[in-house]
Enzyme design. Structure first.
Site, PDB file in Angstrom:
ATOM      1  N   LYS A  41       0.835  -1.217   0.000  1.00  0.00           N
ATOM      2  CA  LYS A  41       0.000   0.000   0.000  1.00  0.00           C
ATOM      3  C   LYS A  41       0.863   1.257   0.000  1.00  0.00           C
ATOM      4  CE  LYS A  41      -3.769  -1.977   2.818  1.00  0.00           C
ATOM      5  NZ  LYS A  41      -4.352  -1.966   4.168  1.00  0.00           N
ATOM      6  N   ARG A  90     -13.229  -8.731   9.097  1.00  0.00           N
ATOM      7  CA  ARG A  90     -14.495  -8.084   8.731  1.00  0.00           C
ATOM      8  C   ARG A  90     -15.424  -9.003   7.958  1.00  0.00           C
ATOM      9  NH1 ARG A  90     -11.591  -2.955   6.246  1.00  0.00           N
ATOM     10  NH2 ARG A  90     -10.513  -4.757   5.424  1.00  0.00           N
ATOM     11  N   SER A 128     -10.091   1.976   6.082  1.00  0.00           N
ATOM     12  CA  SER A 128      -9.396   3.266   5.932  1.00  0.00           C
ATOM     13  C   SER A 128      -9.554   3.779   4.506  1.00  0.00           C
ATOM     14  CB  SER A 128      -7.915   3.108   6.269  1.00  0.00           C
ATOM     15  OG  SER A 128      -7.756   2.697   7.601  1.00  0.00           O
TER      16      SER A 128
HETATM   17  O1  PNS Z   1      -3.853  -2.719   7.986  1.00  0.00           O
HETATM   18  P1  PNS Z   1      -3.123  -3.636   7.038  1.00  0.00           P
HETATM   19  O2  PNS Z   1      -2.489  -2.847   5.903  1.00  0.00           O
HETATM   20  O3  PNS Z   1      -3.980  -4.757   6.518  1.00  0.00           O
HETATM   21  O4  PNS Z   1      -1.954  -4.305   7.894  1.00  0.00           O
HETATM   22  C1  PNS Z   1      -1.016  -5.166   7.283  1.00  0.00           C
HETATM   23  C2  PNS Z   1       0.255  -5.214   8.150  1.00  0.00           C
HETATM   24  C3  PNS Z   1       0.859  -3.812   8.279  1.00  0.00           C
HETATM   25  C4  PNS Z   1      -0.092  -5.757   9.528  1.00  0.00           C
HETATM   26  C5  PNS Z   1       1.266  -6.179   7.447  1.00  0.00           C
HETATM   27  O5  PNS Z   1       1.547  -5.698   6.173  1.00  0.00           O
HETATM   28  C6  PNS Z   1       2.542  -6.361   8.243  1.00  0.00           C
HETATM   29  O6  PNS Z   1       2.571  -7.140   9.171  1.00  0.00           O
HETATM   30  N1  PNS Z   1       3.600  -5.611   7.871  1.00  0.00           N
HETATM   31  C7  PNS Z   1       4.869  -5.658   8.547  1.00  0.00           C
HETATM   32  C8  PNS Z   1       5.899  -6.426   7.727  1.00  0.00           C
HETATM   33  C9  PNS Z   1       5.713  -7.906   7.910  1.00  0.00           C
HETATM   34  O7  PNS Z   1       5.895  -8.449   8.993  1.00  0.00           O
HETATM   35  N2  PNS Z   1       5.341  -8.603   6.820  1.00  0.00           N
HETATM   36  C10 PNS Z   1       5.124 -10.021   6.831  1.00  0.00           C
HETATM   37  C11 PNS Z   1       3.726 -10.376   7.305  1.00  0.00           C
HETATM   38  S1  PNS Z   1       2.949 -11.322   6.090  1.00  0.00           S
END
Ligand code: PNS
Length: 164
Positions: A41, A90, A128
């Site tokens: 994103k 959700r 969001s």
């Molecule tokens: O609100 P979101 O964008 O659905 O959250 C996603 C999030 C930020 C929790 C995920 O992208 C994340 O954990 N990012 C940190 C990097 C990481 O650990 N990636 C591997 C997890 S698959």
């Protein structure tokens, strides 16, 4: 003492996020809300802005703290003795993505469990992205975001700036 992490982009915080954070705060001794980087994103709000909005939106919840982190979620969890990841679920459309993340995180660190809380029915549709879209097109976002951060989110989105 059990420490849980509520991770997410929070770009920006919504009533759905606050609902999950509040419920997690009743289930665990300490809840860390971690504003993380989602490589899939392009964020609208900077990490500092997102932390500030979350701090306001969760003011008064004693056992909640807000942090920012730009590495792997499981690394942050291990460094902070968190053993549980809490995510809101959700709808069926969330499931595949959340399931994939939960399995990946479990593979990376089997000591950390992911727990899903079903979103309350009034927040089922909320995201969001919806907030950003409605605000940028001049709609009313008051049903979607905490009242205490409504004006800040709106004025920031109306400016149409894109910060990282
Ligand atoms: O609100 P979101 O964008 O659905 O959250 C996603 C999030 C930020 C929790 C995920 O992208 C994340 O954990 N990012 C940190 C990097 C990481 O650990 N990636 C591997 C997890 S698959």
């Amino acid at each position: 003492m059990t420490t849980a992490i509520c991770p997410g982009s929070f770009d920006p915080v919504t009533l759905g996020h606050v609902d999950i954070i509040k419920r997690a705060s009743k289930m665990f001794d300490r809840v860390i809300v971690a504003v993380l980087v989602n490589l899939a994103k392009v964020p609208c709000f900077s990490i500092d802005e997102r932390i500030h909005l979350l701090e306001k939106a969760t003011e008064g919840i004693e056992n909640v703290e807000i942090v920012g982190f730009d590495g792997l979620l499981v690394d942050y969890a291990a460094q902070n003795n968190a053993t549980v990841i809490v995510k809101g679920l959700r709808a069926v459309s969330d499931f595949e993505y959340e399931f994939q993340m939960a399995l990946t995180n479990n593979k990376l660190n089997p000591d950390i469990e992911t727990v899903f809380l079903t979103t309350s029915s009034e927040n089922m549709y909320l995201s969001s992205s919806i907030v950003k879209q409605v605000a940028q097109l001049g709609g009313d976002i008051s049903p979607f975001v905490p009242e205490c951060v409504h004006d800040e989110i709106l004025s920031r989105l109306k400016k149409g700036e894109n910060k990282k």
